[in-house]
Design a protein around this motif. Structure first.
Motif, short mmCIF file in Angstrom:
data_model
loop_
_atom_site.label_atom_id
_atom_site.label_comp_id
_atom_site.label_asym_id
_atom_site.label_seq_id
_atom_site.Cartn_x
_atom_site.Cartn_y
_atom_site.Cartn_z
N ALA A 1 0.86 -1.19 0.00
CA ALA A 1 0.00 0.00 0.00
C ALA A 1 0.89 1.23 0.00
O ALA A 1 1.97 1.20 0.56
N SER B 1 -5.99 7.42 2.64
CA SER B 1 -6.28 6.43 1.61
C SER B 1 -6.04 5.01 2.12
O SER B 1 -6.56 4.04 1.57
N LEU B 2 -5.21 4.88 3.17
CA LEU B 2 -4.90 3.54 3.70
C LEU B 2 -6.15 2.82 4.19
O LEU B 2 -6.30 1.62 4.06
N SER C 1 -7.79 0.59 1.88
CA SER C 1 -7.10 -0.60 1.37
C SER C 1 -7.73 -1.87 1.92
O SER C 1 -8.16 -1.94 3.07
N THR C 2 -7.76 -2.90 1.07
CA THR C 2 -8.34 -4.17 1.50
C THR C 2 -7.25 -5.22 1.72
O THR C 2 -7.54 -6.36 2.05
N HIS C 3 -6.02 -4.84 1.48
CA HIS C 3 -4.94 -5.82 1.65
C HIS C 3 -4.87 -6.28 3.11
O HIS C 3 -4.89 -5.43 4.02
#
Ligand SMILES: Nc1ncnc2c1ncn2[C@@H]1O[C@H](COP(=O)(O)OP(=O)(O)OP(=O)(O)O)[C@@H](O)[C@H]1O
Ligand SMILES: [Mg+2]
Lengths: 263, 507
Positions: free
Chosen positions: A224, A230-231, A234-236
């Protein structure tokens, strides 16, 4: 070929790989860090943060790809010269136990053969900057607390007025209060000195409020990269876990404070 | 005697440590760069350490002789195999282990994060070594150096056995003639040196640790003043050696008779205007080799010893044959000459209290063989592994009721206290007359002869004529008395006095 009109990136990783014992601990990383930015590098333990950081001052050599610092390939640089130009505070602080605080802070200016007077003045200035009493200059590292030692490490990294600052977990094992004040100090110094700062940190809470950009790595890859805000999108799984951890802690803390709200 | 031995001792110790440091520094650097070699090199140094210092010194002598022969043939010059060179090499080797250990362990003790920080701020390898690694390693490195220094100063007393002047001269001579004040003086002087040097090094060590350069300089200054001052005084004092003629070097092995005879020879030569020096305390095997190599010019040895060690004969021969063969063979094989036979023997013999022998009617070894099953025999520790013991068995078939081995002093005590009836003895030992012992005759000639002979090396053939007057002039009774004057506990005489007394008898 046209000369680049814009300033080169402070750091540019170009398809960089580092292998150790058959594993890629940095795996084909491409990344650019613009001059003047304050970037946090985060990820779980063993993710490759320290290795990524140390590629910049060639404490680690790339097995493939290139690392450029202000446009110059570090592979072409003379390592001592390169390192003297980059402020570096390592993960374990690593003050020289047989040197006084003042001598530790003045280490790089000394290597650069600055005059004693100029060094003394710089030490005084830096002690003020990291908010340590001037008379600490005569102490030895064993006479410092953990937080004081971290400040001296920071002062040493800044002593020769580098353009680029590499900080590897500068908050080490500090108590929360010291962490906050040191984090504030670092961001203040960053602005003050027009630095480019790459800071490795375990803990997002310190970073999120102060940096413009967060890079998350996992198993040697970048998973990422963006603004703190924006983090959250994230779906990671690595990123999710990273964000979840402090929230989880905050929940537990809240539960302790207000047991009546928990069923 | 003390001041110049002290100076020589300090000089040889300092030179050996300096040499060891010169060797150790690049080796430590190599071991730091190549950790894989570490085990091997340190094990090698440890093996050297397990060799007793005395043996290490003795081993260097023949080694240097061989090297000297090679250089003589190839380059036309020899190297001295006795004295300073073997002492220096052996002591330096001996000091190597603590220096290597200190260096390697010291450098390994520097925390890795400190090294990482040194690299990280842009120190070069050299700067890292000098600014970070050495100061942090200093306590352990200096610890190794201090151990090496104290060991070397102690072990340098053994350099006497290869003909190097040292405080060992006092100790060896004192032990032999049982002059304990000499022994204690030598030991105390060595201890005193060791303590001063250790203190100076300790100052440097703490100075380095505290970065108090004044302290370092003080320690260093103390060392320099000590070494340069004392050895400088020694050199300036030994300057007036006559240019033209090299003094005759008289050798002596490390027992009273040898010291006395060396003094006697020295007095004779001095009386003829020949300058002399004495190198005493030489190891038994070293003395002969030193003579053949020209490191010493003259000394007294014994036919039975030469028969075995110089000619390599394992079976004894009759007295006359032995002397004749040696006289003929030594010049051919070793360029060494028998100048004179002094007239007495220092042979192995069996001895009893005269009263016991008379009571039992024992005059000879043959008589003893009959009585042996009822008697107890005490030997010195060496005797039962010697050719003499086998010769006795073969000649007389002695079977004792009991057979024990003792150190020489305790062996004599055993006889006096009645725990033993028969002991081994040397025929020129002063005790024989003093304790009224009876030496048993050897009618079958089983025991080899040990005639004392004057040996002369290749460099000074003229000594033969100068000392010819000594031939046959020293009867065994006179030698015993002279030995006793030096060995006894009361009314002791100095070696010089005994030599003068003997000289008066030898006219
Ligand atoms: N010399 C090496 N040999 C083998 N493996 C190594 C070596 N150096 C690092 N590694 C491995 O590479 C991975 C990344 O290491 P790195 O120090 O970059 O992690 P990190 O993200 O900084 O971890 P931490 O947050 O614990 O400091 C780890 O799994 C580590 O075990
Ligand atoms: Mg790390």
């Amino acid at each position: 070929m046209t000369a680049p009109a814009i300033a080169p990136d402070a750091i540019a990783y170009d398809d960089v790989t580092v292998r150790r014992a058959g594993n890629a601990i940095v795996d084909r990383v491409t990344l650019k860090i613009a001059q003047g930015s304050f970037v946090a590098l985060t990820g779980a333990s063993g993710a490759g943060k320290t290795t990524l950081l140390r590629l910049v001052n060639r404490m680690v050599r790339a097995d493939a790809g290139r690392v450029r610092v202000f446009g110059e390939d570090v592979a072409d640089a003379d390592p001592p010269e390169l390192r003297r130009g980059i402020g570096y505070a390592s993960q374990g602080v690593g003050l020289f136990p047989h040197w006084t605080v003042a001598e530790n802070i003045a280490a790089v200016p000394w290597l650069l053969r600055h005059a004693p007077r100029r060094r003394a003045a710089r030490v005084a200035e830096l002690l003020d900057l990291v908010e340590l009493p001037r008379d600490f200059g005569d102490r030895f590292p064993r006479q410092l607390s953990g937080g004081q030692a971290s400040r001296v490490g920071l002062a040493r990294a800044l002593a020769a007025e580098p353009r680029l600052l590499l900080l590897d977990e500068p908050f080490g094992a500090l108590d929360p209060e010291t962490r906050v004040s040191l984090a504030d100090k670092i961001s203040e110094l960053h602005d003050l000195a027009h630095l480019t700062t790459l800071m490795v940190t375990h803990d997002l809470a310190d970073a999120l409020t102060r940096v413009q950009r967060v890079i998350v790595c996992d198993a040697g890859r970048i998973v990422a990269d963006g603004t703190p805000a924006s983090l959250v999108a994230s779906t990671h799984p690595a990123v999710v876990a990273l964000i979840a951890a402090p929230l989880d802690q905050a929940d537990k803390l809240a539960a302790l404070r207000h047991p009546e709200l928990v069923r | 005697m003390l001041p110049d031995r002290l100076a020589a001792h300090l000089g040889v110790s300092a030179a050996a440590i300096a040499l060891a440091i010169v060797v150790a520094v690049p080796l430590v650097m190599l071991l730091v760069a190549r950790p894989a070699l570490r085990g091997w090199v340190l094990a090698g140094a440890a093996v050297i350490q397990t060799v007793p210092a005395l043996a290490l010194l003795a081993l260097f002598y023949p080694l240097l002789l061989v090297i000297g022969e090679v250089t003589q043939r190839v380059a036309g010059f020899g190297i001295p195999a006795l004295g300073l060179l073997p002492s220096l090499l052996a002591l330096a080797l001996y000091a190597l282990l603590p220096l290597l250990r200190g260096g390697v362990d010291g450098l390994a003790s520097v925390p890795p994060e400190t090294l990482d920080a040194a690299d990280g701020i842009g120190m070069t390898r050299r700067q890292r070594l000098i600014q970070v690694e050495l100061p942090l390693a200093a306590p352990i490195v200096m610890g190794g150096l201090r151990v090496a220094a104290v060991w070397t100063i102690g072990a340098a007393t053994l350099a006497t056995t290869v003909g190097q002047k040292s405080l060992g001269d006092l100790i060896f001579a004192g032990l032999q003639i049982e002059d304990w004040s000499l022994v204690v003086t030598g030991c105390l002087a060595a201890a005193f040196l060791a303590i001063i040097v250790d203190m100076a090094l300790w100052r440097i060590e703490t100075g380095l640790g505290e970065r108090a350069w004044g302290k370092c300089l003080l320690g260093l200054g103390l060392l320099v003043v000590l070494v340069v001052g004392v050895t400088g005084w020694y050199w300036s004092k030994r300057a007036p050696v006559a240019e033209g003629e090299r003094p005759v070097v008289i050798g002596a092995k490390s027992f009273s008779e040898q010291y006395i005879l060396a003094e006697l020879i020295a007095a004779r030569l001095r009386a003829q205007g020949v300058p002399v020096t004495i190198r005493s305390g030489l190891g038994s095997v070293i003395a002969f080799r030193a003579l053949a190599a020209g490191d010493i010019d003259i000394y007294v040895d014994y036919t039975g010893t030469l028969w075995d060690s110089a000619l390599g004969n394992k079976m004894p021969a009759p007295r006359g044959v032995m002397l004749a063969t040696l006289t003929a063979e030594l010049p051919k094989r070793h360029k060494v000459e028998i100048a004179a036979s002094l007239g007495f023997e220092n042979a192995y013999a069996l001895a009893m209290k005269r009263a016991d022998a008379d009571r039992l009617g024992i005059e000879t070894l043959a008589d003893l063989a009959t009585a042996a099953p009822r008697l107890r025999m005490a030997t010195d520790t060496e005797f039962q592994s010697r050719l003499e013991w086998r010769a006795l068995q073969a000649g007389y078939g002695l079977k004792f009721a009991r057979l024990t081995s003792y150190t020489p002093t305790l062996m004599v005590r055993a006889l006096q206290s009645g725990e033993a009836d028969v002991i081994t003895a040397f025929s020129s030992d002063g005790r024989i007359a003093a304790d009224d012992l009876k030496l048993l005759a050897d009618p079958r000639g089983a025991l080899p002869a040990y005639d004392a002979v004057l040996l002369i090396g290749p460099r000074r053939p003229e000594l033969k004529a100068r000392l010819a007057g000594l031939a046959g002039k020293i009867p065994v009774e006179a030698m015993r008395e002279a030995n006793w004057q030096v060995d006894r506990d009361t009314d002791k005489r100095t070696v010089q006095q005994a030599a003068a007394w003997l000289e008066a008898r030898a006219k």
